[in-house]
Design a protein around this motif. Structure first.
Motif, mmCIF file in Angstrom:
data_model
loop_
_atom_site.group_PDB
_atom_site.id
_atom_site.type_symbol
_atom_site.label_atom_id
_atom_site.label_comp_id
_atom_site.label_asym_id
_atom_site.label_seq_id
_atom_site.Cartn_x
_atom_site.Cartn_y
_atom_site.Cartn_z
ATOM 1 N N LYS A 188 14.697 11.179 -14.647
ATOM 2 C CA LYS A 188 13.433 10.432 -14.640
ATOM 3 C C LYS A 188 12.918 10.316 -13.214
ATOM 4 O O LYS A 188 13.670 10.042 -12.286
ATOM 5 C CB LYS A 188 13.674 9.046 -15.226
ATOM 6 N N THR A 189 11.623 10.525 -13.041
ATOM 7 C CA THR A 189 10.980 10.310 -11.748
ATOM 8 C C THR A 189 9.881 9.272 -11.946
ATOM 9 O O THR A 189 9.055 9.406 -12.842
ATOM 10 C CB THR A 189 10.374 11.616 -11.196
ATOM 11 N N GLU A 190 9.906 8.243 -11.108
ATOM 12 C CA GLU A 190 8.955 7.147 -11.226
ATOM 13 C C GLU A 190 8.146 7.039 -9.940
ATOM 14 O O GLU A 190 8.713 7.053 -8.851
ATOM 15 C CB GLU A 190 9.731 5.856 -11.493
ATOM 16 N N GLY B 150 0.799 -1.219 0.000
ATOM 17 C CA GLY B 150 0.000 0.000 0.000
ATOM 18 C C GLY B 150 0.830 1.265 0.000
ATOM 19 O O GLY B 150 0.324 2.347 -0.289
ATOM 20 N N ASP B 151 2.119 1.169 0.314
ATOM 21 C CA ASP B 151 2.981 2.351 0.291
ATOM 22 C C ASP B 151 3.186 2.821 -1.147
ATOM 23 O O ASP B 151 3.154 2.024 -2.079
ATOM 24 C CB ASP B 151 4.357 2.052 0.897
ATOM 25 N N GLN B 152 3.404 4.129 -1.288
ATOM 26 C CA GLN B 152 3.729 4.694 -2.587
ATOM 27 C C GLN B 152 5.162 5.214 -2.545
ATOM 28 O O GLN B 152 5.541 5.935 -1.634
ATOM 29 C CB GLN B 152 2.779 5.839 -2.936
ATOM 30 N N LEU B 153 5.957 4.819 -3.527
ATOM 31 C CA LEU B 153 7.345 5.257 -3.626
ATOM 32 C C LEU B 153 7.482 6.242 -4.774
ATOM 33 O O LEU B 153 6.916 6.021 -5.847
ATOM 34 C CB LEU B 153 8.276 4.074 -3.906
ATOM 35 N N ILE B 154 8.219 7.308 -4.545
ATOM 36 C CA ILE B 154 8.597 8.232 -5.607
ATOM 37 C C ILE B 154 10.111 8.165 -5.691
ATOM 38 O O ILE B 154 10.804 8.480 -4.726
ATOM 39 C CB ILE B 154 8.105 9.663 -5.326
ATOM 40 N N ILE B 155 10.615 7.715 -6.830
ATOM 41 C CA ILE B 155 12.044 7.472 -7.012
ATOM 42 C C ILE B 155 12.570 8.422 -8.080
ATOM 43 O O ILE B 155 12.039 8.460 -9.194
ATOM 44 C CB ILE B 155 12.297 6.010 -7.432
ATOM 45 N N GLU C 203 5.398 7.974 -14.690
ATOM 46 C CA GLU C 203 6.793 8.144 -15.090
ATOM 47 C C GLU C 203 6.892 9.511 -15.743
ATOM 48 O O GLU C 203 6.147 9.816 -16.666
ATOM 49 C CB GLU C 203 7.195 7.100 -16.138
ATOM 50 N N SER C 204 7.784 10.345 -15.236
ATOM 51 C CA SER C 204 7.949 11.654 -15.866
ATOM 52 C C SER C 204 9.433 11.926 -16.069
ATOM 53 O O SER C 204 10.283 11.405 -15.345
ATOM 54 C CB SER C 204 7.303 12.746 -15.015
ATOM 55 N N TYR C 205 9.717 12.743 -17.054
ATOM 56 C CA TYR C 205 11.087 13.079 -17.407
ATOM 57 C C TYR C 205 11.275 14.586 -17.334
ATOM 58 O O TYR C 205 10.400 15.339 -17.750
ATOM 59 C CB TYR C 205 11.417 12.612 -18.829
ATOM 60 N N GLY D 186 18.099 19.982 -26.324
ATOM 61 C CA GLY D 186 16.879 20.076 -27.104
ATOM 62 C C GLY D 186 16.006 18.839 -26.997
ATOM 63 O O GLY D 186 15.169 18.566 -27.830
ATOM 64 N N ILE D 187 16.172 18.074 -25.911
ATOM 65 C CA ILE D 187 15.403 16.850 -25.697
ATOM 66 C C ILE D 187 14.284 17.147 -24.711
ATOM 67 O O ILE D 187 14.493 17.782 -23.706
ATOM 68 C CB ILE D 187 16.305 15.727 -25.144
ATOM 69 N N ASN D 188 13.090 16.665 -25.011
ATOM 70 C CA ASN D 188 11.960 16.856 -24.074
ATOM 71 C C ASN D 188 11.655 15.581 -23.360
ATOM 72 O O ASN D 188 11.712 14.532 -23.800
ATOM 73 C CB ASN D 188 10.734 17.337 -24.832
#
Length: 92
Positions: free
Chosen positions: A54-56, A44-49, A81-83, A90-92
């Motif tokens: 990159k953030t997952e 049930g825990d949520q991890l933000i790594i 997942e975010s970057y 010039g990379i998004n």
């Protein structure tokens, strides 16, 4: 289970020493609180790594002491997942 062991057993991070290093740098949150490698995780825990650019975000579904590759994927679900944008290249 300890955070560093969970990350290794679930194969989110391949080596326990790397999981320990990342968590001790404050790059992992458990339920929006900074975690150390020795922090306990439960179902049930949520991890933000935070991996470099990159953030997952991951929810823990199951805790298993030892796993095979196909079982490891059942231990968690990836919620987001975010970057970071890299304007220098010039990379998004």
């Amino acid at each position: 289970m300890r955070l560093d062991k969970f990350l290794k057993v679930s194969r989110i991070i391949k080596r326990r020493s790397v999981a320990k290093e990342i968590s001790d740098q404050g790059r992992i949150l458990i339920n929006n609180k900074t975690a150390k490698s020795s922090s306990n995780v439960v179902v049930g825990d949520q991890l933000i790594i935070k991996f470099g650019n990159k953030t997952e975000t991951v929810n823990i579904l199951k805790i298993i002491e030892t796993t095979k590759k196909d079982e490891a994927e059942q231990m968690y679900e990836i919620v987001d997942e975010s970057y970071k944008e890299d304007f220098r290249n010039g990379i998004n």
